[in-house]
Design an enzyme around this catalytic site. Structure first.
Site, short mmCIF file in Angstrom:
data_model
loop_
_atom_site.label_atom_id
_atom_site.label_comp_id
_atom_site.label_asym_id
_atom_site.label_seq_id
_atom_site.Cartn_x
_atom_site.Cartn_y
_atom_site.Cartn_z
N LEU A 23 0.96 -1.14 -0.09
CA LEU A 23 0.30 0.03 -0.04
C LEU A 23 1.11 1.10 0.06
CD1 LEU A 23 -2.91 0.04 -0.31
CD2 LEU A 23 -3.23 -0.48 2.23
N HIS A 24 2.13 1.13 -0.77
CA HIS A 24 2.70 2.13 -1.02
C HIS A 24 2.50 3.02 -2.61
CE1 HIS A 24 5.99 0.62 0.88
NE2 HIS A 24 5.22 0.66 1.86
N ALA A 25 2.74 4.89 -2.64
CA ALA A 25 2.57 5.00 -4.44
C ALA A 25 1.46 4.81 -4.69
CB ALA A 25 3.75 4.44 -4.75
N PRO A 27 -0.49 2.16 -5.67
CA PRO A 27 -1.55 1.78 -4.89
C PRO A 27 -2.47 2.36 -3.74
CG PRO A 27 0.24 0.27 -5.21
CD PRO A 27 0.56 1.40 -6.36
N ASN B 343 10.30 -1.78 -3.26
CA ASN B 343 10.42 -1.66 -1.79
C ASN B 343 12.04 -2.82 -1.94
OD1 ASN B 343 8.42 -1.19 -0.48
ND2 ASN B 343 7.08 -2.75 -0.83
#
Lengths: 96, 554
Positions: A23-25, A27, B343
């Protein structure tokens, strides 16, 4: 709005992040945009901490990467639709 | 004042400070709460208009990907947590809007700064940027956007990120001075590719520069004059003129071969990051692309580039080179180049860690997508494929095996490509240099990456300013390794090139010629200078000189 007490249960269910980015960037922004379409209050709950599903900074501060589990909880007139739509979005892997 | 000269040329102009000092914000008690909320709402809508404008400007002037950052800023502007909390603070504590907002902003910035993820730490900068804009609007002060007057100016900054530079009106930048960074930092690379004189790594002294000061500096040598006396200013102007005359002289080398006095020829090619660099490549008459750094395709975005996106970029470069060789290096991230959406783990020793081919051999989907794009593009020019960071034979074999699978897939799909595409590897790890006799039997060419080879051989972090004096490209051990690689390559009849910073260094070029390198790949702006230097050398003499340098112990 429904009166307090009429409805004891709110809608909630658990999901797992499958996409690489978590749940980064992008998304995260897709998620917030989707959540913002609904009138209900929507919270994400992870390890007893609550996050506002309509806030990008709140969602990002969750720091949820791939494989993380969390609960989507909605309360309000369109709670069922909201939870369902967000679940589908997460399970689709945000199109990654 | 002195820094490190990283992009040649003389700059004379007015200082433009990038990023104003933070304005002091005081807590004030307010009486009319509704009015304060109204003020905040107005500042928000004003900020929204400004960001929209920046988005459009960047989209039109640079591109959609570069503009994406401002969409993220708009989302922060809509964020109920930040602005809702600020409103609540105004209500409950009866305080001024700027103070309430600053408090909430600080809280989130603190959270993000403490996350052990580069991507998240960058988000702290975004929050500061957006809330800072709103606060500026609340206080009626000018926003932090950099204004460069018509006559141009010299940008003075702590450091510049890719998104900073994306916002600038590059045509009006006369020069660039930064407090941080070294020869290979983003600001330096950008300055060289835009042909803007630049000095980086000045340290804290930079703070003595005031906006509007007259600055004059030499982007080669690194000395900066602040408000110089008339005489100094005149001599700088003269130097600027001389420099431009020399630049014109170099132009006479366009279209000529890169050949020593005694007829020894080398190929001088260019290092590029994106197809946008091609203008400079053609202008400076590169004989090929010696290093196409594909990681830029993956940067400043949220998701991996698709196969087609990559294919288009590679094809464009191949076509523009009209049959001249184009060496495409597969993804080289990790180390100092992060891709937030991957990541990547935070590592103790990122340069010795999960990076480049190591990531590709682990996350083979990413690798295969890129290989497919490169192999497909090979139909449109003389594309050669190069693997970075190979440290042992097993890695090379694995990479080649995946390449073979990709080719077989394309054959089955009836997609045309160059079946004889040459495949090479970078030599940037001492283990690869030492084993180059074995590797030479397995690849079609070598390209020596000096930046990493120097830091790995001498155990000197090339980004660490405190030990910058130990980062020595003339270290005899490094020269000996280069010599070994050239000899081993030539024994097997393969081409040996160099694509690190050393390849374009005027002091290094004579030694490289003496050691027998076949190809030197450098920043496009240094190509003609290198050709001129080579035209004045004699191979026989340089061989001796190289021999001496490899045995020179201070």
């Amino acid at each position: 709005m429904l009166e307090k007490g009429v409805r004891a249960i709110m809608k909630q269910l658990e999901v797992v992040l499958k996409n690489k980015t978590g749940l980064h960037a992008r998304p995260a922004s897709q998620f917030v945009q989707e959540a913002s379409k609904y009138k209900s209050d929507i919270k994400l709950i992870r390890e007893k901490n609550e996050y506002n599903a309509k806030s990008i900074v709140s969602i990002l501060s969750m720091g949820a990467g791939k494989g993380i589990r969390f609960i989507i909880q909605a309360e309000g007139e369109d709670e069922a639709e909201a939870v369902e739509a967000l679940k589908i979005l997460v399970e689709s892997g945000f199109g990654e | 004042m002195k820094g490190i000269g990283v992009s040649p040329g003389i700059a004379v102009g007015k200082a433009i400070l990038h990023k104003n000092k933070e304005t002091e914000i005081y807590k004030k008690e307010i009486k009319d709460i509704e009015k304060e909320i109204e003020k905040l709402k107005n500042a928000l809508s004003e900020s929204k208009d400004q960001i929209k404008e920046l988005y459009e400007k960047t989209k039109n002037e640079v591109g959609e990907d570069e503009a994406e950052i401002f969409r993220a800023h708009m989302m922060i502007l809509d964020d109920p947590e930040i602005f809702g909390k600020a409103e609540k603070k105004i209500y409950e504590m009866k305080v001024n809007a700027e103070w309430a907002l600053k408090e909430v902003s600080n809280m989130f910035v603190e959270i993000f700064r403490n996350m052990d993820n580069e991507y998240m730490r960058e988000r702290a900068a975004d929050i500061i940027d957006v809330t800072g804009r709103v606060i500026n609007n609340l206080m009626g002060s000018k926003s932090g956007n950099l204004f460069i007057p018509e006559e141009g100016g010299i940008i003075v900054a702590k450091d510049l990120t890719p998104s900073d530079t994306a916002q600038m009106d590059k045509e009006k930048i006369l020069g660039l001075i930064t407090e941080e960074g070294g020869k290979t930092s983003h600001s330096a690379i950008m300055a060289r590719s835009l042909e803007i004189p630049a000095v980086v790594g000045t340290g804290k002294e930079i703070e003595s520069i005031r906006s509007g000061d007259i600055l004059a500096f030499d982007g080669d040598e690194g000395t900066i004059h602040i408000n110089p006396a008339q005489e100094t200013l005149r001599s700088c102007m003269d130097k600027k003129e001389d420099y431009e005359t020399l630049k014109n002289k170099l132009k006479s080398f366009i279209g000529k071969k890169s050949r020593t006095k005694d007829g020894y020829e080398v190929e001088i090619s260019a290092n590029i990051g994106t197809p946008d660099d091609m203008d400079s490549v053609l202008k400076h008459d590169a004989e090929g692309i010696g290093l196409y750094r594909t990681e830029f395709l993956y940067m400043d975005r949220d998701t991996l580039p698709t196969e087609d996106e990559q294919f288009e970029a590679y094809k464009k470069v191949a076509e523009k080179m009209e049959g001249k060789p184009v060496i495409i290096r597969t993804l080289d991230v990790g180390g100092d180049k992060d891709l937030p959406y991957l990541n990547l783990p935070n590592e103790e020793n990122p340069f010795l860690g999960y990076r480049a081919i190591r990531i590709c051999l682990d996350q083979t989907d990413i690798f295969k997508t890129q290989l497919r794009a490169i192999v497909r593009a090979s139909a449109y020019g003389d594309i050669k494929l190069m693997f970075p960071m190979i440290s042992g034979m097993e890695e090379l074999k694995k990479a080649k095996k995946i390449l073979k699978t990709v080719k077989e897939e394309l054959v089955n799909e009836h997609i045309y490509f160059n079946e004889n595409m040459k495949v090479g590897m970078m030599i940037e790890i001492p283990s690869a240099a030492i084993m180059s006799d074995i590797f030479a039997k397995e690849v079609d060419f070598f390209s020596i990456g000096t930046n990493d080879l120097i830091q790995y051989t001498t155990a000197v972090d090339r980004g660490n300013k405190d030990i910058a004096h130990l980062y020595n490209k003339f270290h005899p051990a490094v020269l000996r390794l280069i010599k070994i690689v050239v000899e081993n390559g030539h024994k097997e009849g393969i081409q040996v090139g160099m694509c690190g910073e050393s390849a374009g260094d005027p002091d290094m070029i004579p030694l490289l010629i003496g050691m027998g390198l076949d190809e030197l790949s450098m920043s496009p702006v240094t190509i003609l200078k290198a050709r001129q230097i080579i035209s004045e050398l004699k191979m026989k003499e340089m061989e001796k000189k190289a021999q001496q340098a490899a045995n020179c112990f201070m």
